[in-house]
Design a protein around this motif. Structure first.
Motif, mmCIF file in Angstrom:
data_model
loop_
_atom_site.group_PDB
_atom_site.id
_atom_site.type_symbol
_atom_site.label_atom_id
_atom_site.label_comp_id
_atom_site.label_asym_id
_atom_site.label_seq_id
_atom_site.Cartn_x
_atom_site.Cartn_y
_atom_site.Cartn_z
ATOM 1 N N ARG A 74 -23.932 4.831 4.480
ATOM 2 C CA ARG A 74 -24.410 4.669 5.856
ATOM 3 C C ARG A 74 -23.260 4.624 6.855
ATOM 4 O O ARG A 74 -23.361 5.172 7.961
ATOM 5 C CB ARG A 74 -25.226 3.378 5.963
ATOM 6 N N VAL A 75 -22.156 3.969 6.490
ATOM 7 C CA VAL A 75 -21.068 3.759 7.442
ATOM 8 C C VAL A 75 -20.220 5.017 7.637
ATOM 9 O O VAL A 75 -19.742 5.283 8.744
ATOM 10 C CB VAL A 75 -20.179 2.572 6.997
ATOM 11 N N VAL A 76 -20.046 5.819 6.583
ATOM 12 C CA VAL A 76 -19.214 7.031 6.701
ATOM 13 C C VAL A 76 -19.700 7.960 7.811
ATOM 14 O O VAL A 76 -18.910 8.358 8.684
ATOM 15 C CB VAL A 76 -19.130 7.765 5.344
ATOM 16 N N PRO A 77 -20.977 8.359 7.842
ATOM 17 C CA PRO A 77 -21.410 9.243 8.939
ATOM 18 C C PRO A 77 -21.343 8.563 10.307
ATOM 19 O O PRO A 77 -21.158 9.226 11.330
ATOM 20 C CB PRO A 77 -22.859 9.582 8.565
ATOM 21 N N MET A 78 -21.470 7.232 10.321
ATOM 22 C CA MET A 78 -21.391 6.479 11.568
ATOM 23 C C MET A 78 -19.986 6.598 12.169
ATOM 24 O O MET A 78 -19.808 6.867 13.363
ATOM 25 C CB MET A 78 -21.719 5.020 11.272
ATOM 26 N N VAL A 79 -18.964 6.396 11.326
ATOM 27 C CA VAL A 79 -17.574 6.505 11.773
ATOM 28 C C VAL A 79 -17.256 7.945 12.175
ATOM 29 O O VAL A 79 -16.628 8.197 13.213
ATOM 30 C CB VAL A 79 -16.610 6.032 10.661
ATOM 31 N N ILE A 104 -12.910 2.265 6.257
ATOM 32 C CA ILE A 104 -13.429 3.618 6.467
ATOM 33 C C ILE A 104 -12.895 4.061 7.818
ATOM 34 O O ILE A 104 -13.191 3.450 8.845
ATOM 35 C CB ILE A 104 -14.971 3.635 6.455
ATOM 36 N N VAL A 105 -12.087 5.107 7.849
ATOM 37 C CA VAL A 105 -11.353 5.451 9.068
ATOM 38 C C VAL A 105 -11.354 6.959 9.288
ATOM 39 O O VAL A 105 -11.348 7.745 8.331
ATOM 40 C CB VAL A 105 -9.906 4.913 8.987
ATOM 41 N N THR A 159 0.201 -5.219 15.814
ATOM 42 C CA THR A 159 0.039 -3.843 16.264
ATOM 43 C C THR A 159 0.861 -2.865 15.428
ATOM 44 O O THR A 159 0.396 -1.795 15.062
ATOM 45 C CB THR A 159 0.434 -3.706 17.744
ATOM 46 N N GLU A 160 2.107 -3.240 15.104
ATOM 47 C CA GLU A 160 2.958 -2.330 14.348
ATOM 48 C C GLU A 160 2.333 -1.994 13.001
ATOM 49 O O GLU A 160 2.364 -0.855 12.545
ATOM 50 C CB GLU A 160 4.345 -2.951 14.149
ATOM 51 N N GLU A 161 1.763 -3.013 12.351
ATOM 52 C CA GLU A 161 1.124 -2.787 11.055
ATOM 53 C C GLU A 161 -0.090 -1.884 11.205
ATOM 54 O O GLU A 161 -0.302 -0.967 10.424
ATOM 55 C CB GLU A 161 0.700 -4.134 10.445
ATOM 56 N N MET A 162 -0.881 -2.129 12.228
ATOM 57 C CA MET A 162 -2.101 -1.361 12.398
ATOM 58 C C MET A 162 -1.824 0.069 12.830
ATOM 59 O O MET A 162 -2.586 0.976 12.518
ATOM 60 C CB MET A 162 -3.011 -2.052 13.420
ATOM 61 N N LEU A 163 -0.745 0.295 13.565
ATOM 62 C CA LEU A 163 -0.433 1.655 13.985
ATOM 63 C C LEU A 163 -0.169 2.572 12.793
ATOM 64 O O LEU A 163 -0.262 3.786 12.892
ATOM 65 C CB LEU A 163 0.766 1.658 14.932
ATOM 66 N N ARG A 164 0.144 1.978 11.641
ATOM 67 C CA ARG A 164 0.327 2.789 10.441
ATOM 68 C C ARG A 164 -0.979 3.432 10.001
ATOM 69 O O ARG A 164 -0.978 4.392 9.236
ATOM 70 C CB ARG A 164 0.880 1.923 9.302
ATOM 71 N N LEU A 165 -2.092 2.897 10.476
ATOM 72 C CA LEU A 165 -3.379 3.491 10.127
ATOM 73 C C LEU A 165 -3.467 4.923 10.631
ATOM 74 O O LEU A 165 -4.130 5.770 10.026
ATOM 75 C CB LEU A 165 -4.525 2.681 10.719
ATOM 76 N N ILE A 166 -2.824 5.202 11.747
ATOM 77 C CA ILE A 166 -2.857 6.554 12.279
ATOM 78 C C ILE A 166 -2.190 7.519 11.315
ATOM 79 O O ILE A 166 -2.641 8.653 11.119
ATOM 80 C CB ILE A 166 -2.175 6.602 13.664
ATOM 81 N N GLU A 167 -1.108 7.063 10.672
ATOM 82 C CA GLU A 167 -0.429 7.903 9.695
ATOM 83 C C GLU A 167 -1.355 8.238 8.530
ATOM 84 O O GLU A 167 -1.271 9.313 7.945
ATOM 85 C CB GLU A 167 0.830 7.198 9.188
ATOM 86 N N LEU A 168 -2.276 7.304 8.189
ATOM 87 C CA LEU A 168 -3.191 7.547 7.078
ATOM 88 C C LEU A 168 -4.146 8.686 7.377
ATOM 89 O O LEU A 168 -4.668 9.322 6.464
ATOM 90 C CB LEU A 168 -3.999 6.273 6.774
ATOM 91 N N THR A 169 -4.405 8.932 8.663
ATOM 92 C CA THR A 169 -5.355 9.981 9.026
ATOM 93 C C THR A 169 -4.682 11.329 9.255
ATOM 94 O O THR A 169 -5.363 12.334 9.435
ATOM 95 C CB THR A 169 -6.120 9.596 10.307
ATOM 96 N N GLN A 170 -3.359 11.353 9.258
ATOM 97 C CA GLN A 170 -2.659 12.613 9.490
ATOM 98 C C GLN A 170 -3.029 13.624 8.405
ATOM 99 O O GLN A 170 -3.054 13.329 7.226
ATOM 100 C CB GLN A 170 -1.138 12.404 9.484
ATOM 101 N N GLY A 171 -3.319 14.836 8.839
ATOM 102 C CA GLY A 171 -3.673 15.887 7.878
ATOM 103 C C GLY A 171 -5.096 15.776 7.387
ATOM 104 O O GLY A 171 -5.529 16.554 6.539
ATOM 105 N N SER A 172 -5.835 14.815 7.909
ATOM 106 C CA SER A 172 -7.217 14.630 7.492
ATOM 107 C C SER A 172 -8.140 15.083 8.611
ATOM 108 O O SER A 172 -7.979 14.688 9.755
ATOM 109 C CB SER A 172 -7.479 13.155 7.162
ATOM 110 N N GLU A 173 -9.100 15.941 8.290
ATOM 111 C CA GLU A 173 -10.029 16.426 9.299
ATOM 112 C C GLU A 173 -11.272 15.561 9.397
ATOM 113 O O GLU A 173 -12.094 15.732 10.284
ATOM 114 C CB GLU A 173 -10.424 17.877 8.988
ATOM 115 N N GLY A 174 -11.443 14.651 8.469
ATOM 116 C CA GLY A 174 -12.641 13.837 8.483
ATOM 117 C C GLY A 174 -12.360 12.409 8.101
ATOM 118 O O GLY A 174 -11.233 11.912 8.218
ATOM 119 N N VAL A 175 -13.399 11.752 7.617
ATOM 120 C CA VAL A 175 -13.321 10.338 7.280
ATOM 121 C C VAL A 175 -12.570 10.122 5.978
ATOM 122 O O VAL A 175 -12.723 10.885 5.027
ATOM 123 C CB VAL A 175 -14.743 9.756 7.160
#
Length: 344
Positions: A327-332, A300-301, A265-281
């Protein structure tokens, strides 16, 4: 860099990547000569592919084989040549209907969203969210079995979280009701962290006035909620799909290592940091993300934003580097929007 490339180089790189995504096999010059709109001889195509190889965009897995895109080549394709598609009306309706059918519980919505993404993409779906200590409106204890109770926590925003709690045998309904009322009165509008010490102090000071069984339940609940500061929500669905492209024992070991890390979980929670400041995929290819460096997978997150525009998690798809990004980008992206609306 894409602007510096000739149109021929762009066309050949695009076709190599698109063909590789479809077949998973090295792409040869003869095949490309049949696909190019402006017909070129295999010799001309080989010269251009050699230039792309020198630029670090393609590589030859074997001496006599065709070419495959490098991670740099894939990144260039994604950033400058990828034409993102759109979801069909049927796909949009399916995502909205299935996510809405999950109910209003935070965990239920995330679980269903992961299943939807996994099913539609054919790859591993992932949702991750940090532990959120939100202001609460109501707490209730519901007996479900001898020695077990369901704790229902309702936040001010309407999100519902359920927890299972061990309790003494012979616990009466009136004691459970008193424990719920005691907590609800003192937690209203505050987080568990804000009220925890005060509640424990009051229990000690008023020990004679509060039912001993009810007091024990309150203390047990506070111990669970306050004792897991790093606990978050991590849901990975269909991780076995990562094995679909495995062709060698070494690849199998790398994927197994990744699947173990996905449980961290600790490793995966870093994924949230990757999305910070990002409005999209956002797209992370292979070694661009340390988690997938050895496994050779792509992520793709997209951030999960509630109706207050606060990031409360991340949702995405993990798959081979040759997955269908268009195909996957608009899906996410669409699933993240739907979940954000449901989270309130």
């Amino acid at each position: 860099m894409i602007q510096e490339m000739s149109q021929r180089s762009r066309d050949i790189l695009r076709l190599v990547v698109e063909t590789y995504m479809t077949t998973g096999e090295p792409v040869g010059s003869r095949l490309l000569s049949k696909k190019l709109e402006n017909r070129l001889s295999p010799a001309s195509i080989r010269n251009t592919m050699a230039d792309l190889e020198d630029a670090g965009l393609l590589y030859a897995p074997h001496t006599s084989a065709g070419r495959l895109p490098t991670e740099t080549g894939l990144r260039l394709f994604v950033d400058g040549l990828l034409q993102v598609g759109d979801l069909t009306g049927e796909e949009r309706t399916s995502i909205e209907t299935r996510c809405a059918a999950s109910g209003t519980g935070f965990q239920e919505v995330l679980t269903q969203a992961t299943a939807v993404l996994s099913g539609l993409s054919g790859h591993a779906g992932l949702v991750v969210a940090p532990k959120v200590d939100a202001p609460l409106r109501h707490v209730e204890f519901v007996p479900v079995a001898p020695g077990r109770a369901l704790v229902v926590l309702v936040s001010e925003s309407g999100q519902v979280e359920n927890r299972m709690l061990d309790m003494p045998m012979g616990m009466t309904g009136s004691a459970l009701a008193e424990a719920g009322q005691f907590l609800s009165q003192r937690l209203a509008g505050r987080t568990m962290a804000e009220a925890r010490d005060e509640i424990l102090h009051e229990l000690t000071a008023r020990r004679a006035e509060v039912d001993q069984l009810a007091a024990g339940i309150v203390e047990a609940g506070l111990a669970i909620w306050g004792g897991e500061p790093g606990r978050g929500t991590l849901i990975v669905r269909n991780s076995a799909s990562l094995l679909d492209d495995v062709s060698a024992l070494a690849d199998l070991e790398r994927i197994r290592d990744l699947m173990e890390e996905l449980e961290n979980t600790e490793e995966m929670l870093r994924l949230i940091e990757l999305t910070q400041g990002s409005e999209g995929v956002r797209i992370f290819i292979g070694s661009e993300n340390t988690l997938f460096r050895r496994a050779g997978c792509s992520l793709i997150v997209a951030p999960l934003q509630n109706q207050q525009q606060r990031i409360v998690g991340a949702i995405g798809v993990i798959g081979p580097t040759r997955m269908n990004y268009a195909r996957v980008v608009p899906m996410v992206d669409f699933t993240a929007q739907v979940v954000g609306r449901l989270l309130g």
